[in-house]
Motif scaffolding. Structure first.
Motif, PDB file in Angstrom:
ATOM      1  N   VAL A 351      22.209 -17.786   0.429  1.00  0.00           N
ATOM      2  CA  VAL A 351      22.269 -16.867  -0.661  1.00  0.00           C
ATOM      3  C   VAL A 351      23.077 -15.971  -0.271  1.00  0.00           C
ATOM      4  O   VAL A 351      24.098 -15.743  -1.057  1.00  0.00           O
ATOM      5  CB  VAL A 351      20.704 -16.329  -0.595  1.00  0.00           C
ATOM      6  N   ASP A 352      23.687 -16.049   1.468  1.00  0.00           N
ATOM      7  CA  ASP A 352      24.498 -14.937   1.507  1.00  0.00           C
ATOM      8  C   ASP A 352      25.810 -16.190   1.819  1.00  0.00           C
ATOM      9  O   ASP A 352      26.969 -15.050   1.164  1.00  0.00           O
ATOM     10  CB  ASP A 352      24.484 -15.136   3.868  1.00  0.00           C
ATOM     11  N   ALA A 353      26.413 -17.162   1.772  1.00  0.00           N
ATOM     12  CA  ALA A 353      27.335 -17.785   1.063  1.00  0.00           C
ATOM     13  C   ALA A 353      28.050 -17.356  -0.543  1.00  0.00           C
ATOM     14  O   ALA A 353      29.350 -17.391  -0.684  1.00  0.00           O
ATOM     15  CB  ALA A 353      27.628 -19.467   0.966  1.00  0.00           C
ATOM     16  N   TYR A 354      26.337 -16.900  -1.480  1.00  0.00           N
ATOM     17  CA  TYR A 354      27.312 -16.916  -2.269  1.00  0.00           C
ATOM     18  C   TYR A 354      26.711 -14.804  -3.036  1.00  0.00           C
ATOM     19  O   TYR A 354      27.061 -14.917  -4.333  1.00  0.00           O
ATOM     20  CB  TYR A 354      25.874 -17.596  -3.379  1.00  0.00           C
ATOM     21  N   LYS A 355      26.624 -14.510  -2.541  1.00  0.00           N
ATOM     22  CA  LYS A 355      26.204 -12.798  -2.742  1.00  0.00           C
ATOM     23  C   LYS A 355      27.609 -12.303  -3.049  1.00  0.00           C
ATOM     24  O   LYS A 355      27.936 -11.397  -4.421  1.00  0.00           O
ATOM     25  CB  LYS A 355      26.435 -11.907  -1.178  1.00  0.00           C
ATOM     26  N   ASP A 356      29.468 -12.748  -2.657  1.00  0.00           N
ATOM     27  CA  ASP A 356      30.682 -12.972  -2.895  1.00  0.00           C
ATOM     28  C   ASP A 356      30.244 -13.174  -4.695  1.00  0.00           C
ATOM     29  O   ASP A 356      30.641 -12.166  -5.542  1.00  0.00           O
ATOM     30  CB  ASP A 356      31.896 -12.606  -2.489  1.00  0.00           C
ATOM     31  N   ARG A 357      29.793 -14.260  -4.718  1.00  0.00           N
ATOM     32  CA  ARG A 357      30.512 -14.766  -6.067  1.00  0.00           C
ATOM     33  C   ARG A 357      29.638 -13.746  -7.745  1.00  0.00           C
ATOM     34  O   ARG A 357      29.640 -13.541  -7.999  1.00  0.00           O
ATOM     35  CB  ARG A 357      29.998 -16.063  -6.624  1.00  0.00           C
ATOM     36  N   ILE A 363      26.070  -9.578 -10.846  1.00  0.00           N
ATOM     37  CA  ILE A 363      24.918 -10.331 -10.714  1.00  0.00           C
ATOM     38  C   ILE A 363      23.777 -10.099  -9.232  1.00  0.00           C
ATOM     39  O   ILE A 363      24.634  -9.998  -8.036  1.00  0.00           O
ATOM     40  CB  ILE A 363      25.045 -11.478 -10.539  1.00  0.00           C
ATOM     41  N   GLN A 364      22.797  -9.475  -8.820  1.00  0.00           N
ATOM     42  CA  GLN A 364      22.125  -8.444  -8.606  1.00  0.00           C
ATOM     43  C   GLN A 364      21.184 -10.190  -7.595  1.00  0.00           C
ATOM     44  O   GLN A 364      20.268 -10.705  -8.534  1.00  0.00           O
ATOM     45  CB  GLN A 364      21.304  -7.709  -8.569  1.00  0.00           C
ATOM     46  N   ASN A 394      23.524 -23.095  -9.994  1.00  0.00           N
ATOM     47  CA  ASN A 394      23.009 -23.074 -11.489  1.00  0.00           C
ATOM     48  C   ASN A 394      22.484 -21.484 -11.870  1.00  0.00           C
ATOM     49  O   ASN A 394      22.551 -20.982 -13.020  1.00  0.00           O
ATOM     50  CB  ASN A 394      22.012 -24.172 -11.704  1.00  0.00           C
ATOM     51  N   ALA A 395      22.215 -21.598 -10.961  1.00  0.00           N
ATOM     52  CA  ALA A 395      21.616 -19.605 -11.529  1.00  0.00           C
ATOM     53  C   ALA A 395      21.890 -19.024 -12.018  1.00  0.00           C
ATOM     54  O   ALA A 395      22.431 -17.809 -12.610  1.00  0.00           O
ATOM     55  CB  ALA A 395      20.077 -19.028 -10.685  1.00  0.00           C
ATOM     56  N   LEU A 396      23.674 -18.613 -10.567  1.00  0.00           N
ATOM     57  CA  LEU A 396      24.792 -18.181 -11.332  1.00  0.00           C
ATOM     58  C   LEU A 396      25.902 -18.160 -12.631  1.00  0.00           C
ATOM     59  O   LEU A 396      26.017 -17.776 -12.730  1.00  0.00           O
ATOM     60  CB  LEU A 396      25.273 -17.770  -9.952  1.00  0.00           C
ATOM     61  N   LYS A 397      25.747 -19.352 -12.598  1.00  0.00           N
ATOM     62  CA  LYS A 397      26.586 -20.008 -13.877  1.00  0.00           C
ATOM     63  C   LYS A 397      25.929 -19.822 -15.328  1.00  0.00           C
ATOM     64  O   LYS A 397      26.793 -19.392 -15.650  1.00  0.00           O
ATOM     65  CB  LYS A 397      25.968 -22.031 -13.688  1.00  0.00           C
ATOM     66  N   TYR A 398      24.910 -19.249 -15.193  1.00  0.00           N
ATOM     67  CA  TYR A 398      23.809 -19.814 -16.830  1.00  0.00           C
ATOM     68  C   TYR A 398      23.350 -18.020 -16.516  1.00  0.00           C
ATOM     69  O   TYR A 398      22.724 -17.761 -17.505  1.00  0.00           O
ATOM     70  CB  TYR A 398      23.101 -20.579 -16.829  1.00  0.00           C
TER      71      TYR A 398
END
Length: 491
Positions: A351-357, A363-364, A394-398
């Motif tokens: 989760v921490d690695a995807y915070k910036d993206r 997206i929260q 995937n969640a962030l992509k869609y």
């Protein structure tokens, strides 16, 4: 009749596969011989002379599986040849089946799957030998044989392959239960029945072709669609000792799975070519622009171009990594390095690695740890990290801008439960049912611009199941999706 156990030969260049098959078969009372390559297998086969079943790996040194199939078939036409294959050789497995192999067993497989194929093959062998004995013993029409040999008919009726027997007057005199399921039009009619009763013109044609060979044996083999499936139909004449034709027998084997896999492979090659071509073209374009100096030198603009090249290079690297992982899992070469692992900590890292993206897309992204119970499992760290990387990615992509992705870790009885819920586009029931299939990607207006190979969720399922866990999905169109992974608690 001899009480000696049935002898089986396992020919595979992988020691683990040979020993695994040997243990499974010996436990069932079979006598088992093994060989590490095709040449050794042929020597063992000739030395023993009583081998009934040969398990053949297609890729072996010195003498390949296809050559071994032909050599063994020449020495004993009744031997049962079962191809052991991985997905990458599925088209070769189809060819081996056409050349006389009884069937194939995809790697990896369960003991019950191996034993079922062996039992089916032995049933077919027994039937073939019995049918030949009957032909040599009596020269009469197949109608008489069908009426008197109830035992052979019972064996045929229990086979999973469809069997049709037609006499020389083009009358159906025998059809087993599998044939009745495949062709309902012949299920309830009394026998003998006219061949025209069969609705499939292709089935009638292949039987007529065989019946036309009155003196010279002519075996016809054809792929024929029946219902929603595809079947390999083998039709051969039954000739008496004087050369007179008594009729024909047709065996219909379901190869739907093989044809679907072959089609999936072709689609995948096309898709990968497209997915590789696009980022490579973009990288080449940016680099050409930078190297040629067209448009002058703007450090900020040049940096943005290089960053875009990096993003596309990472996309290609991810694709290659997923392909390597898939091949390793499918061929049984993926080894887990299990150790006590805190799933909650791994999820927090992801989760921490995807915070910036997530922030870039507005997206929260949140993480909630429910309860204070320990969340340790016995698992491979890299495999588990890959699972949650794929799910969060995937969640962030869609999920469109302004949406939410919520990750939760909890303890449910004896399982660690991790859920990834988004407020994205969601899935239809049909998309939801296929979401874990290899190479599957939903096709709609939103997904058209989302890169991917359709391998991520397939690998999620495979990695989770390798850890004796489960993964499920709940989703509705326009209401987002929730993926839930459950892993057994370990010490």
């Amino acid at each position: 009749m001899s009480d000696a156990p049935v002898r089986i030969l396992v020919a595979d260049d992988e020691p683990g596969m040979r020993e695994g098959c040997r243990k499974i078969l010996v436990a069932e009372g079979y006598a088992v011989e093994t060989a590490a390559d095709g040449v050794e297998a042929l020597e063992v086969f000739e030395r023993h002379g009583d081998i009934s079943v040969v398990l053949v790996d297609l890729k072996m040194p010195r003498l390949g599986g296809m050559e071994l199939i032909e050599a063994v078939r020449q020495r004993d036409p009744d031997v049962v040849l079962l191809v052991i294959t991985a997905y990458a050789a599925i088209n070769t497995a189809v060819e081996a089946t056409k050349r006389g192999a009884f069937g194939y067993i995809p790697k990896p497989f369960l003991p019950d799957e191996l034993l079922l194929r062996v039992r089916n093959g032995l049933e077919m062998r027994a039937l073939t030998i019995e049918a030949r004995r009957l032909r040599e013993e009596r020269e009469r029409r197949l109608l008489e044989v069908a009426a008197e040999r109830t035992q052979s008919r019972t064996i045929i009726d229990c086979m999973t392959d469809g069997v049709l027997v037609v006499n020389r007057d083009r009358q159906i005199v025998l059809r087993n239960a599998a044939a009745r399921r495949l062709m309902p039009e012949i299920a309830g009619i009394p026998l003998p029945a006219e061949l025209e009763t069969i609705e499939s013109a292709e089935v009638r044609a292949i039987i007529d072709e065989t019946l036309a060979a009155r003196t010279e044996p002519q075996i016809a083999i054809r792929e024929i669609p029946l219902g929603s499936g595809t079947y390999m139909v083998n039709a051969s004449p039954v000739l008496g000792s004087s050369g007179e034709s008594y009729g024909a027998v047709a065996v219909l084997r379901d190869i739907t799975a093989l044809t679907k896999l072959a089609a999936a492979k072709s689609m995948f090659v096309s898709m990968v070519a497209h997915e590789v071509k696009s980022p490579l073209a973009a990288i080449e374009s940016y680099l050409n622009l930078l190297l040629s100096g067209t448009g002058g030198h703007d450090p900020e603009r040049d940096r943005r171009m290089l960053e875009r090249c990096m993003v596309r290079a990472k996309t290609l690297r991810t694709m290659v990594s997923e392909l390597i992982s898939l091949v390793a899992v499918e061929t049984g070469k993926f080894s887990l390095k299990r150790s006590p692992l805190d799933v909650g900590a791994v999820v927090a890292e992801v989760v921490d690695a995807y915070k910036d993206r997530a922030a870039e897309k507005n997206i929260q992204l949140t993480l909630a740890t429910l309860g204070s119970a320990q969340t340790k499992v016995l698992a491979d760290r890299e495999a588990i990290r890959s699972v949650f990387n794929n799910l969060v990615d995937n969640a962030l992509k869609y999920t469109p801008a302004g949406g939410q992705v919520r990750v939760a870790v909890s303890l449910e009885q004896l399982s660690v439960c991790v859920s990834v819920r988004d407020t994205g586009i969601g899935m239809s029931p049909e998309e939801r049912s296929r979401v874990f299939d290899d190479f599957y990607r939903a096709k709609n207006e939103f997904t058209a611009n989302v890169p991917g190979t359709g391998l991520g969720l397939s690998l999620v399922k495979k990695f989770v199941e390798l850890h004796q866990g489960t993964v499920t999905v709940q989703s509705e169109p326009g209401q987002g999706s929730e993926f839930t992974v459950r892993l057994p608690v370990g010490e």
